[in-house]
Design a protein around this motif. Structure first.
Motif, short mmCIF file in Angstrom:
data_model
loop_
_atom_site.label_atom_id
_atom_site.label_comp_id
_atom_site.label_asym_id
_atom_site.label_seq_id
_atom_site.Cartn_x
_atom_site.Cartn_y
_atom_site.Cartn_z
N PRO A 1 45.86 -4.09 20.87
CA PRO A 1 46.06 -4.43 19.46
C PRO A 1 47.42 -5.05 19.23
CG PRO A 1 45.25 -2.18 19.69
CD PRO A 1 45.56 -2.68 21.06
N THR A 2 47.42 -5.99 18.30
CA THR A 2 48.66 -6.65 17.91
C THR A 2 48.89 -6.38 16.43
OG1 THR A 2 47.56 -8.69 17.25
CG2 THR A 2 48.22 -8.50 19.58
N PRO A 3 50.12 -6.59 15.95
CA PRO A 3 50.37 -6.41 14.51
C PRO A 3 49.47 -7.30 13.65
CG PRO A 3 52.45 -6.49 15.69
CD PRO A 3 51.37 -6.83 16.68
N GLU A 4 49.17 -8.52 14.13
CA GLU A 4 48.29 -9.42 13.38
C GLU A 4 46.88 -8.84 13.28
OE1 GLU A 4 48.25 -13.30 15.07
OE2 GLU A 4 50.38 -13.65 14.68
N LEU A 5 46.37 -8.34 14.41
CA LEU A 5 45.04 -7.75 14.42
C LEU A 5 45.01 -6.52 13.52
CD1 LEU A 5 42.14 -7.67 15.42
CD2 LEU A 5 42.95 -6.37 17.41
N ASP A 6 46.03 -5.68 13.61
CA ASP A 6 46.09 -4.49 12.76
C ASP A 6 46.07 -4.87 11.29
OD1 ASP A 6 46.17 -2.90 15.00
OD2 ASP A 6 48.35 -2.58 14.92
N ALA A 7 46.80 -5.91 10.91
CA ALA A 7 46.83 -6.35 9.52
C ALA A 7 45.48 -6.91 9.09
CB ALA A 7 47.93 -7.40 9.32
N GLN A 8 44.85 -7.66 9.98
CA GLN A 8 43.52 -8.21 9.67
C GLN A 8 42.49 -7.10 9.49
OE1 GLN A 8 42.84 -10.83 12.98
NE2 GLN A 8 43.84 -12.58 11.99
N PHE B 1 39.05 -3.66 6.11
CA PHE B 1 38.61 -2.34 5.66
C PHE B 1 38.87 -2.13 4.17
CE2 PHE B 1 39.13 -1.04 10.26
CZ PHE B 1 37.76 -1.02 10.51
N GLU B 2 39.97 -2.65 3.68
CA GLU B 2 40.26 -2.54 2.24
C GLU B 2 39.26 -3.35 1.43
OE1 GLU B 2 44.33 -3.77 1.86
OE2 GLU B 2 45.08 -2.00 2.90
N THR B 3 38.94 -4.54 1.90
CA THR B 3 37.97 -5.39 1.21
C THR B 3 36.60 -4.73 1.18
OG1 THR B 3 39.17 -7.39 1.84
CG2 THR B 3 36.86 -7.67 1.22
#
Length: 99
Positions: free
Chosen positions: A2-9, A14-16
């Motif tokens: 996992p990368t920070p970009e993937l975590d943010a995506q 999940f929020e959406t």
């Protein structure tokens, strides 16, 4: 890895989806009459309570989260169950008794 970009995506996804689920529930509940909503709430809460009685140490959530969880599950369920929640209340009839 996992990368920070993937975590943010993933967090955004999940929020959406959580917001979409809440909107689906709100839309279905808005279609019900007050009496139907009351019946759904009572049935959802009683089912939760009866299904959870064996875990006395765990606190019960409030009625509304229970009801919303039941509505969401019913919206995703296939088959002829949950006619009221699926918006098919006008077509619902009791199963005929076996002779």
């Amino acid at each position: 890895m996992p990368t920070p970009e993937l975590d943010a995506q993933l967090a955004t996804y999940f929020e959406t989806r959580a917001r979409q689920r809440e909107q689906d529930i709100d839309n279905r509940l808005a279609e019900l009459t007050p009496r139907e909503r009351s019946l759904v709430r009572d049935a959802a809460v009683m089912g939760y309570v009866l299904g959870s009685r064996h875990r006395d140490a765990e606190p019960f959530p409030l009625d509304t989260p229970i009801m919303r969880g039941v509505v969401y599950a019913a919206l995703r369920e296939d088959g002829a169950y949950y006619a009221v929640l699926r918006g098919a209340v006008d077509q619902y009839t009791e199963p005929e008794a076996a002779p």
